[in-house]
Design an enzyme around this catalytic site. Structure first.
Site, PDB file in Angstrom:
ATOM      1  N   LYS A  53       0.842  -1.213   0.000  1.00 29.28           N
ATOM      2  CA  LYS A  53       0.000   0.000   0.000  1.00 29.28           C
ATOM      3  C   LYS A  53       0.874   1.259   0.000  1.00 29.28           C
ATOM      4  CE  LYS A  53      -2.059  -1.184   3.868  1.00 29.28           C
ATOM      5  NZ  LYS A  53      -1.359  -2.458   4.162  1.00 29.28           N
ATOM      6  N   ARG A 109     -10.129   0.489   8.203  1.00 29.96           N
ATOM      7  CA  ARG A 109      -9.576  -0.814   8.546  1.00 29.96           C
ATOM      8  C   ARG A 109     -10.565  -1.697   9.283  1.00 29.96           C
ATOM      9  NH1 ARG A 109      -3.725   0.099   8.680  1.00 29.96           N
ATOM     10  NH2 ARG A 109      -2.694  -1.829   9.226  1.00 29.96           N
ATOM     11  N   ARG A 122      11.546  -5.862   4.988  1.00 27.77           N
ATOM     12  CA  ARG A 122      11.388  -4.415   4.806  1.00 27.77           C
ATOM     13  C   ARG A 122      12.407  -3.625   5.619  1.00 27.77           C
ATOM     14  NH1 ARG A 122       5.710  -1.729   5.581  1.00 27.77           N
ATOM     15  NH2 ARG A 122       5.733  -3.009   7.469  1.00 27.77           N
ATOM     16  N   ARG A 151      11.101  -1.611  11.089  1.00 26.15           N
ATOM     17  CA  ARG A 151       9.963  -1.108  11.856  1.00 26.15           C
ATOM     18  C   ARG A 151       9.737  -1.979  13.087  1.00 26.15           C
ATOM     19  NH1 ARG A 151       4.670   0.271   8.387  1.00 26.15           N
ATOM     20  NH2 ARG A 151       3.626  -1.215   9.766  1.00 26.15           N
ATOM     21  N   ARG A 163      -0.685  -9.046  13.319  1.00 27.74           N
ATOM     22  CA  ARG A 163      -1.169  -8.033  12.353  1.00 27.74           C
ATOM     23  C   ARG A 163      -1.940  -8.700  11.219  1.00 27.74           C
ATOM     24  NH1 ARG A 163       4.217  -5.479  10.669  1.00 27.74           N
ATOM     25  NH2 ARG A 163       2.969  -4.246   9.203  1.00 27.74           N
TER      26      ARG A 163
HETATM   27  P1  AP5 Z   1       4.833  -1.611   1.925  1.00 27.73           P
HETATM   28  O1  AP5 Z   1       4.532  -0.792   0.721  1.00 27.73           O
HETATM   29  O2  AP5 Z   1       5.477  -0.966   3.090  1.00 27.73           O
HETATM   30  O3  AP5 Z   1       3.498  -2.411   2.381  1.00 27.73           O
HETATM   31  P2  AP5 Z   1       2.228  -1.889   3.154  1.00 27.73           P
HETATM   32  O4  AP5 Z   1       1.047  -2.560   2.568  1.00 27.73           O
HETATM   33  O5  AP5 Z   1       2.206  -0.396   3.218  1.00 27.73           O
HETATM   34  O6  AP5 Z   1       2.540  -2.537   4.568  1.00 27.73           O
HETATM   35  P3  AP5 Z   1       2.437  -1.965   6.035  1.00 27.73           P
HETATM   36  O7  AP5 Z   1       3.149  -2.974   6.897  1.00 27.73           O
HETATM   37  O8  AP5 Z   1       2.902  -0.540   6.132  1.00 27.73           O
HETATM   38  O9  AP5 Z   1       0.923  -2.037   6.280  1.00 27.73           O
HETATM   39  P4  AP5 Z   1       0.201  -2.083   7.604  1.00 27.73           P
HETATM   40  O10 AP5 Z   1      -1.189  -1.955   7.146  1.00 27.73           O
HETATM   41  O11 AP5 Z   1       0.490  -3.251   8.478  1.00 27.73           O
HETATM   42  O12 AP5 Z   1       0.860  -0.886   8.440  1.00 27.73           O
HETATM   43  P5  AP5 Z   1       0.314   0.524   8.912  1.00 27.73           P
HETATM   44  O13 AP5 Z   1       1.480   1.419   9.006  1.00 27.73           O
HETATM   45  O14 AP5 Z   1      -0.862   0.943   8.090  1.00 27.73           O
HETATM   46  O15 AP5 Z   1       5.719  -2.852   1.433  1.00 27.73           O
HETATM   47  C1  AP5 Z   1       6.212  -3.797   2.363  1.00 27.73           C
HETATM   48  C2  AP5 Z   1       7.567  -4.325   1.865  1.00 27.73           C
HETATM   49  O16 AP5 Z   1       7.387  -5.037   0.626  1.00 27.73           O
HETATM   50  C3  AP5 Z   1       8.608  -3.226   1.556  1.00 27.73           C
HETATM   51  O17 AP5 Z   1       9.871  -3.711   1.906  1.00 27.73           O
HETATM   52  C4  AP5 Z   1       8.496  -3.029   0.030  1.00 27.73           C
HETATM   53  O18 AP5 Z   1       9.727  -2.584  -0.517  1.00 27.73           O
HETATM   54  C5  AP5 Z   1       8.146  -4.439  -0.438  1.00 27.73           C
HETATM   55  N1  AP5 Z   1       7.304  -4.479  -1.636  1.00 27.73           N
HETATM   56  C6  AP5 Z   1       6.244  -3.659  -1.903  1.00 27.73           C
HETATM   57  N2  AP5 Z   1       5.670  -4.013  -3.071  1.00 27.73           N
HETATM   58  C7  AP5 Z   1       6.379  -5.095  -3.539  1.00 27.73           C
HETATM   59  C8  AP5 Z   1       6.257  -5.921  -4.702  1.00 27.73           C
HETATM   60  N3  AP5 Z   1       5.309  -5.727  -5.621  1.00 27.73           N
HETATM   61  N4  AP5 Z   1       7.133  -6.942  -4.849  1.00 27.73           N
HETATM   62  C9  AP5 Z   1       8.105  -7.170  -3.927  1.00 27.73           C
HETATM   63  N5  AP5 Z   1       8.281  -6.410  -2.810  1.00 27.73           N
HETATM   64  C10 AP5 Z   1       7.414  -5.389  -2.614  1.00 27.73           C
HETATM   65  O19 AP5 Z   1      -0.253   0.195  10.363  1.00 27.73           O
HETATM   66  C11 AP5 Z   1       0.590  -0.086  11.450  1.00 27.73           C
HETATM   67  C12 AP5 Z   1      -0.246  -0.185  12.720  1.00 27.73           C
HETATM   68  O20 AP5 Z   1      -0.897   1.072  12.999  1.00 27.73           O
HETATM   69  C13 AP5 Z   1      -1.390  -1.207  12.689  1.00 27.73           C
HETATM   70  O21 AP5 Z   1      -0.949  -2.503  13.011  1.00 27.73           O
HETATM   71  C14 AP5 Z   1      -2.331  -0.634  13.746  1.00 27.73           C
HETATM   72  O22 AP5 Z   1      -1.893  -0.920  15.056  1.00 27.73           O
HETATM   73  C15 AP5 Z   1      -2.197   0.870  13.524  1.00 27.73           C
HETATM   74  N6  AP5 Z   1      -3.198   1.420  12.590  1.00 27.73           N
HETATM   75  C16 AP5 Z   1      -2.934   1.999  11.377  1.00 27.73           C
HETATM   76  N7  AP5 Z   1      -4.083   2.397  10.786  1.00 27.73           N
HETATM   77  C17 AP5 Z   1      -5.087   2.053  11.633  1.00 27.73           C
HETATM   78  C18 AP5 Z   1      -6.503   2.176  11.558  1.00 27.73           C
HETATM   79  N8  AP5 Z   1      -7.103   2.722  10.482  1.00 27.73           N
HETATM   80  N9  AP5 Z   1      -7.239   1.700  12.588  1.00 27.73           N
HETATM   81  C19 AP5 Z   1      -6.656   1.155  13.670  1.00 27.73           C
HETATM   82  N10 AP5 Z   1      -5.311   1.003  13.813  1.00 27.73           N
HETATM   83  C20 AP5 Z   1      -4.532   1.445  12.785  1.00 27.73           C
END
Ligand code: AP5
Length: 241
Positions: free
Chosen positions: A22, A97, A141, A174, A185
């Site tokens: 994402k 979410r 990552r 991270r 997660r």
């Molecule tokens: P990346 O692009 O970073 O993936 P992502 O989908 O953004 O993954 P996240 O881990 O950031 O998502 P998340 O939803 O768990 O975290 P968030 O910060 O929202 O890519 C990942 C890796 O893969 C990278 O190394 C990249 O280079 C690689 N990659 C990407 N595309 C690729 C491809 N096509 N091929 C190969 N490699 C690739 O949330 C964190 C925490 O915050 C949650 O757990 C929760 O506690 C809280 N939180 C956030 N939002 C909310 C909400 N709305 N409600 C409640 N709690 C929330």
């Protein structure tokens, strides 16, 4: 890629499990359509770092890989969406979410847009990725603490060991990319966020994209979806009848 003139694009929602890409894809969309990325994970991590009351409350929840309660999310999202840079659209990365957050967002968008001729409904894109791939992406990552650039030691390694290609900062892992937190997660995603896809599917708004490909291939498909959306839906709804 250079900024692309397609007029108003409205809200773009990226759905997908942790590690689906994402954040990676949001950055491409930001550049092409000149709209901001709103990552609720980044907003929360900023609060944690600054030790605000929200950050203090969210810190241990995030460290366990659980979701922050809905009621704590609404204020920070509403504040961000009211900022002037969101007028033509924005990419929501990590929100909604839960089904409750999706319902809240619909109500917020309905209320926010007083002039209905200006209304541009959200386009919702779900990134689909195989479970084993997700594990590789999350455990591999790395990110640059200075410029935010993302790397992956398996698929997109930096040129020099653990150093950012752009500014040579030491790359960081991270806090929630640890094996035991990753499984929580992914489980939270299955239990609480999968139903959000069903919510949008029932409204005919969900576009599912195979994200088990290279980042460039996925980006090309997303641009196609978003260009069509902007022309077919936003251009029409943006003009007075
Ligand atoms: P990346 O692009 O970073 O993936 P992502 O989908 O953004 O993954 P996240 O881990 O950031 O998502 P998340 O939803 O768990 O975290 P968030 O910060 O929202 O890519 C990942 C890796 O893969 C990278 O190394 C990249 O280079 C690689 N990659 C990407 N595309 C690729 C491809 N096509 N091929 C190969 N490699 C690739 O949330 C964190 C925490 O915050 C949650 O757990 C929760 O506690 C809280 N939180 C956030 N939002 C909310 C909400 N709305 N409600 C409640 N709690 C929330």
């Amino acid at each position: 890629m250079a900024e692309h003139q397609v007029g108003k694009i409205g809200p773009v929602i990226l759905l997908g499990p942790p590690g689906a890409g994402k954040g990676t894809q949001a950055k491409q969309i930001v550049e092409r359509y000149n709209i901001p990325q709103i990552s609720t994970g980044d907003l929360l991590r900023d609060h944690v770092q600054r030790a605000t009351p929200l950050g203090v409350e969210a810190r241990s929840i995030m460290a366990r890989g659980e979701l922050v309660p809905d009621e704590l999310m609404y204020g920070i999202v509403a504040d961000r969406l009211r900022a002037p840079d969101c007028a033509n659209g924005y990419v929501l990365d990590g929100f909604p979410r839960t089904a409750a957050q999706a319902g809240w967002l619909d109500a917020f968008l309905e209320e926010q847009v007083f002039d209905k001729s200006e209304k541009c409904p959200p386009v919702v894109i779900q990134l689909l990725v195989d479970y084993t791939q997700l594990l590789l992406r999350l455990t591999g990552r790395r990110s640059c603490p200075a410029c935010g650039r993302l790397y992956n030691i398996h698929s997109q390694p930096p040129r020099f060991d653990e150093l950012c290609d752009v500014d040579s900062s030491k790359l960081v892992i991270r806090n929630d990319d640890r094996q035991e937190v990753i499984s929580e997660r992914l489980s939270a995603y299955e239990r609480l966020t999968e139903p959000v896809a069903g919510y949008y599917r029932a409204q005919g708004r969900l576009v599912a994209v195979n994200a088990d490909r290279t980042p460039d291939e996925i980006t090309a498909e997303l641009f196609g979806v978003l260009d069509s959306h902007a022309r077919a839906v936003c251009d029409k709804t943006a003009k007075p009848e």
